[in-house]
Scaffold this motif. Structure first.
Motif, PDB file in Angstrom:
ATOM      1  N   ARG A 109       0.871  -1.175   0.000  1.00  0.00           N
ATOM      2  CA  ARG A 109       0.000   0.000   0.000  1.00  0.00           C
ATOM      3  C   ARG A 109       0.909   1.227   0.000  1.00  0.00           C
ATOM      4  N   GLN A 110       0.596   2.191  -0.860  1.00  0.00           N
ATOM      5  CA  GLN A 110       1.423   3.396  -0.933  1.00  0.00           C
ATOM      6  C   GLN A 110       0.555   4.616  -0.707  1.00  0.00           C
ATOM      7  N   SER A 111       0.813   5.290   0.382  1.00  0.00           N
ATOM      8  CA  SER A 111       0.110   6.539   0.680  1.00  0.00           C
ATOM      9  C   SER A 111       0.884   7.698   0.081  1.00  0.00           C
ATOM     10  N   GLN A 116       4.770   8.707   0.442  1.00  0.00           N
ATOM     11  CA  GLN A 116       5.460   7.614   1.136  1.00  0.00           C
ATOM     12  C   GLN A 116       5.901   6.545   0.154  1.00  0.00           C
ATOM     13  N   GLY A 123      -9.093   6.485   5.896  1.00  0.00           N
ATOM     14  CA  GLY A 123      -7.658   6.231   6.001  1.00  0.00           C
ATOM     15  C   GLY A 123      -7.150   5.098   5.128  1.00  0.00           C
ATOM     16  N   ASP A 124      -8.067   4.345   4.527  1.00  0.00           N
ATOM     17  CA  ASP A 124      -7.662   3.273   3.614  1.00  0.00           C
ATOM     18  C   ASP A 124      -7.328   3.824   2.231  1.00  0.00           C
ATOM     19  N   SER A 125      -7.631   5.076   1.992  1.00  0.00           N
ATOM     20  CA  SER A 125      -7.344   5.683   0.683  1.00  0.00           C
ATOM     21  C   SER A 125      -5.844   5.652   0.422  1.00  0.00           C
ATOM     22  N   ALA A 126      -5.473   5.083  -0.702  1.00  0.00           N
ATOM     23  CA  ALA A 126      -4.055   4.901  -1.054  1.00  0.00           C
ATOM     24  C   ALA A 126      -3.996   4.237  -2.424  1.00  0.00           C
ATOM     25  N   TYR A 134      -2.857   0.849  -4.055  1.00  0.00           N
ATOM     26  CA  TYR A 134      -2.555  -0.529  -3.671  1.00  0.00           C
ATOM     27  C   TYR A 134      -1.778  -1.174  -4.823  1.00  0.00           C
ATOM     28  N   ARG A 159      -5.746   2.793  -7.505  1.00  0.00           N
ATOM     29  CA  ARG A 159      -5.925   3.961  -6.623  1.00  0.00           C
ATOM     30  C   ARG A 159      -7.291   3.860  -5.971  1.00  0.00           C
ATOM     31  N   THR A 169     -10.011   5.397  -3.398  1.00  0.00           N
ATOM     32  CA  THR A 169     -10.439   6.612  -2.705  1.00  0.00           C
ATOM     33  C   THR A 169     -11.694   6.284  -1.919  1.00  0.00           C
TER      34      THR A 169
END
Lengths: 115, 115
Positions: free
Chosen positions: B36-38, B41, B85-88, B90, B111, B113
């Motif tokens: 997972r990439q926020s 990061q 907060g799961d938005s990222a 994958y 992505r 959202t």
């Protein structure tokens, strides 16, 4: 805790300048080290990797990295950057005392090369 | 040959909904990884499969996250009761044998959202 640090968040260079991106890790035991690159609009791809042997590793597109065990570092270098090197660069590590396969990435360094 | 593919490329959902993200690895690769990439990061390890079994799921953040790979090829990452907060992005990757020195080949990511 095992971690990977990349010192520079954003680096801006002119074409033909030399590049060095820092990477430090905190792992015990034997590690395997990787540099990945993500060009704009593309997915992550491997630039080079080190797991044993000559600590100076050569990768694609003229990149190289040097593993310095005493400094826990694996810095990425290129003698002369091109505009096409504009991308995000990620250092990654796996292995360690438990020989973990879960790759840990640094936060990345965004490189902008001005033409 | 074909690389790692991921579907959908974008997914927008509402808080509390269930989502499934799909990964198609490179043919013949026995190992499959989810990250997972926020924003801002590097990729963060979630889970790794060797064949059909989860060899390491230590990166899954909580029990709302689950992944399967029933036939040792395609994998699905499932997220229940999604939170903002799961938005990222994958990311999925595959490697030939799952050894720590193997190159991991990444897909383009999904992505997610969560509104």
């Amino acid at each position: 805790a095992q971690s990977v640090s990349q010192h520079n968040h954003h680096v801006i260079l002119s074409e033909a300048a030399s590049l060095e991106l820092g990477c430090n890790y905190s792992y015990g035991g034997t590690v395997n080290l990787f540099w990945y690159v993500q060009y704009p609009g593309q997915h992550l791809q491997l630039l080079l990797k080190y797991f044993s042997g000559d600590p100076l590793v050569k990768g694609i597109k003229g990149f190289e990295a040097e593993f310095i065990k005493s400094k826990f570092s694996f810095n990425l270098r290129k003698p002369s950057v091109q505009w096409s090197d504009t991308a995000e660069y990620f250092c990654a590590v796996n292995g360690g005392r438990n020989n973990n396969n879960d790759m840990r990435f640094g936060a990345g360094t965004r490189l902008t090369v001005k033409p | 040959g074909a690389g790692v593919s991921q579907t959908p490329s974008n997914k927008v959902t509402e808080k509390g909904k269930y989502v499934e993200l799909r990964c198609d690895p490179i043919s013949g690769h026995t190992a499959l990884y989810w990250y997972r990439q926020s924003l801002g990061q590097g990729p963060e390890f979630l889970i790794y499969f060797q064949g059909t079994g989860a060899a390491d799921d230590s990166g899954l953040p909580n029990d709302r996250f689950f992944a399967v790979r029933p036939e040792g090829s395609v994998s699905t990452l499932k997220i229940q009761r999604t939170e903002r907060g799961d938005s990222a992005v994958y990311l999925c990757a595959s490697s030939l044998r799952g050894q720590v020195t193997d190159t991991q080949y990444f897909g383009p990511g999904t992505r997610l959202t969560v509104l």
